[in-house]
Design a protein around this motif. Structure first.
Motif, PDB file in Angstrom:
ATOM      1  N   HIS A 232      55.708  52.045  16.848  1.00  0.00           N
ATOM      2  CA  HIS A 232      54.847  51.229  15.991  1.00  0.00           C
ATOM      3  C   HIS A 232      55.195  51.518  14.537  1.00  0.00           C
ATOM      4  O   HIS A 232      55.086  52.653  14.084  1.00  0.00           O
ATOM      5  N   CYS A 233      55.604  50.501  13.803  1.00  0.00           N
ATOM      6  CA  CYS A 233      55.993  50.737  12.405  1.00  0.00           C
ATOM      7  C   CYS A 233      55.722  49.538  11.504  1.00  0.00           C
ATOM      8  O   CYS A 233      55.977  49.620  10.301  1.00  0.00           O
TER       9      CYS A 233
ATOM     10  N   ARG B 155      55.965  54.907  20.730  1.00  0.00           N
ATOM     11  CA  ARG B 155      54.971  54.231  21.557  1.00  0.00           C
ATOM     12  C   ARG B 155      55.589  54.132  22.950  1.00  0.00           C
ATOM     13  O   ARG B 155      56.650  53.509  23.116  1.00  0.00           O
TER      14      ARG B 155
ATOM     15  N   ASP C 277      51.617  53.898  11.813  1.00  0.00           N
ATOM     16  CA  ASP C 277      52.759  53.191  11.220  1.00  0.00           C
ATOM     17  C   ASP C 277      53.177  53.782   9.877  1.00  0.00           C
ATOM     18  O   ASP C 277      54.348  53.705   9.491  1.00  0.00           O
TER      19      ASP C 277
ATOM     20  N   GLY D 193      60.680  47.708  15.637  1.00  0.00           N
ATOM     21  CA  GLY D 193      60.135  48.882  16.306  1.00  0.00           C
ATOM     22  C   GLY D 193      61.168  49.611  17.140  1.00  0.00           C
ATOM     23  O   GLY D 193      61.178  50.853  17.201  1.00  0.00           O
TER      24      GLY D 193
ATOM     25  N   TYR E 182      51.297  57.600  22.929  1.00  0.00           N
ATOM     26  CA  TYR E 182      52.244  58.010  21.891  1.00  0.00           C
ATOM     27  C   TYR E 182      52.873  59.346  22.280  1.00  0.00           C
ATOM     28  O   TYR E 182      52.187  60.248  22.777  1.00  0.00           O
TER      29      TYR E 182
ATOM     30  N   ARG F 270      46.974  50.160  10.938  1.00  0.00           N
ATOM     31  CA  ARG F 270      47.157  51.177  11.981  1.00  0.00           C
ATOM     32  C   ARG F 270      47.754  52.437  11.352  1.00  0.00           C
ATOM     33  O   ARG F 270      48.793  52.388  10.700  1.00  0.00           O
TER      34      ARG F 270
ATOM     35  N   SER G  40      42.250  52.836  12.763  1.00  0.00           N
ATOM     36  CA  SER G  40      42.743  51.453  12.803  1.00  0.00           C
ATOM     37  C   SER G  40      41.654  50.507  12.302  1.00  0.00           C
ATOM     38  O   SER G  40      40.472  50.849  12.290  1.00  0.00           O
TER      39      SER G  40
ATOM     40  N   SER H  97      59.295  41.778  15.084  1.00  0.00           N
ATOM     41  CA  SER H  97      58.560  43.043  15.022  1.00  0.00           C
ATOM     42  C   SER H  97      59.034  44.017  16.098  1.00  0.00           C
ATOM     43  O   SER H  97      59.236  45.206  15.832  1.00  0.00           O
TER      44      SER H  97
END
Length: 480
Positions: free
Chosen positions: A348-349, A265, A358, A249, A325, A355, A113, A245
């Motif tokens: 998380h995308c 996540r 994603d 997700g 995760y 990151r 990250s 967002s």
């Protein structure tokens, strides 16, 4: 929250910059990108994998802090002719530039990250990509994963599509500017719809039992060649942008669950003991919490500008610990599947420039919508991702906290013995003489240790600075 900026003298600034360099060494932060990685990035910029679809006619815009150049997301919002809404959400297509198994890919797996320091970021990808060709900068045509989400009149998602397309953002906006434009009615239909859809999604979050904590945060601010701290309470526009967002997700999680392969996540439900501790904190802070009122409903009723409420919201962050995760393959439903704060499956995308995970999620979702098998590399790398991401996020969180500690110590160096107005925002459960105080000014949050009297949670007190030395000792206070 007070936002008076403190200026550090040149000597203090020099000492702080030296301490930041030492911190990078201590944390073993990655340095410059190896020549092979930079060479591969340059080649990728010259010959990216471009999609056939062209969506450059969409008037997309981004919302980010003013200094950001690694822009992952751009959006366009519109009303559907038959009622409801359509959200176009473009996510930077990092996979268009990063070849599986190459030097760029290996370096991204090592870094995991982007790390943020006051004197500059340590990016996940070389800046020629993350702040250049792959970033959704205004006026630049670039490849993206274009999500199209159709919502009904209540903001609930009816259909989801995601596919590769060329996009071109029209405008680069920031949170303060967006909030002002919405409040003044000068932002046009797109920003008016951001507020409209954002409020609908917040209402749906409330119905699900989800929660978004509105906790004022410390912010490191560059000023006159040095750094200072300020408090920043999230604006409504922050929350509305975050809802777009979050919605994406959640849609990504549903696509991967339906396809049988993915990475979520997840956050387990807080144990009863943690909620019991919050109830004791609410009582100490004189916050009325009837037993029939759910935790999420109580949190939404609080004002983060009220010292007692801000202290309670700080306590609530303990329920968000333990996120991780969860990988699943072969159609096996994972356990856990929910993110307790989102109150739904979530992935998380939306930040692949910053990151690693994603990029995987994006590939799996594109394949799921197309009814195709996901790329072999995306499936093969899943098993190792949870631990890799955990290690990377731990480093990112440590770096952020240590940087704030350094700036706090630099701001207060030379002021040992002075007293400050503060609010007690936390007390250690088994050490009631030890806690955390939130200074009104400067914008410092530090440890406080009493020698006799129990600390009064949520109360305003005077504290005396007993320790502050950047790079050597964090700030420490005692009740005055």
């Amino acid at each position: 929250m007070p936002r008076r900026h403190m200026h550090m003298a040149g000597a203090d600034g020099a000492a702080l910059r030296a301490a930041l360099r030492e911190l990078r060494t201590e944390l073993d932060v990655p340095g410059e990108f190896p020549p092979a990685v930079l060479a591969e990035a340059e080649e990728a910029v010259r010959a990216p994998r471009l999609p056939d679809a062209d969506a450059t006619d969409l008037p997309l815009f981004t919302i980010d802090p003013p200094a950001s150049r690694d822009l992952d997301q751009a959006m366009h919002l519109e009303k559907r002719p038959g009622g409801g809404y359509r959200v176009h959400y473009a996510i930077a297509d990092v996979a268009a530039f990063v070849a599986p198994g190459g030097a760029l890919d290996a370096e991204a797996h090592r870094r995991v990250s982007t790390l943020y320091f006051p004197d500059g970021r340590v990016p996940l990808h070389p800046p020629v990509l993350s702040e250049g060709a792959a970033s959704l900068l205004p006026g630049q045509t670039c490849p993206a994963l274009l999500w199209s989400l159709d919502l009904d009149a209540t903001g609930r998602v009816e259909t989801t599509d995601v596919r590769r397309a060329l996009v071109r953002s029209r405008a680069r906006l920031d949170y303060d500017g967006v909030q002002h434009a919405i409040d003044s009615g000068t932002g046009g239909e797109a920003l008016a719809l951001l507020a409209e859809i954002g409020r609908l999604r917040e209402a749906l979050e409330q119905q699900r039992g989800g929660i978004s904590l509105n906790v004022p945060e410390q912010e490191i601010v560059a000023r006159d060649g040095s750094y200072t701290l300020a408090y920043r309470a999230p604006l409504p526009a922050d929350g509305w942008n975050a809802q777009i967002s979050l919605m994406t997700g959640m849609a990504a999680a549903e696509l991967m669950l339906a396809a049988g392969t993915g990475i979520l996540r997840t956050l387990p439900t807080a144990p009863d003991g943690a909620v019991g501790r919050l109830r004791r904190a609410a009582k100490a802070l004189r916050i009325d919490w009837p037993h029939h009122v759910p935790y999420a409903e109580l949190v939404r009723s609080l004002d983060p500008h009220d010292p007692a409420h801000a202290a309670f919201l700080q306590e609530c962050t303990t329920l968000l610990r333990g996120a991780g995760y969860t990988v699943f393959t072969g159609g096996h439903v994972p356990d856990p599947v929910l993110h307790a704060a989102v109150a739904a499956p979530y992935a998380h995308c939306t930040a692949p420039l910053r990151r690693l995970v994603d990029r995987y999620t994006g590939e799996l979702c594109v394949a799921a919508v197309a009814g195709a098998e996901p790329p072999a590399w995306a499936v093969a790398g899943l098993a190792a991702l949870p631990q890799r991401m955990a290690d990377g996020m731990r480093l990112a969180n440590t770096a952020e906290r240590e940087c704030v500690d350094l700036v706090e110590a630099a701001l207060l160096q030379g002021r040992i013995g002075e007293t400050f107005d503060a609010t007690v925002i936390d007390i250690k459960e088994h050490e009631p003489l030890v806690g955390t105080v939130h200074l009104e000014e400067p914008a410092v949050v530090g440890r406080v240790e009493s020698t006799s009297a129990r600390l009064p949670l949520g109360d305003r007190i005077r504290v005396r600075l007993t320790q502050a030395d950047p790079g050597r000792a964090k700030v420490l206070f005692a009740p005055a």
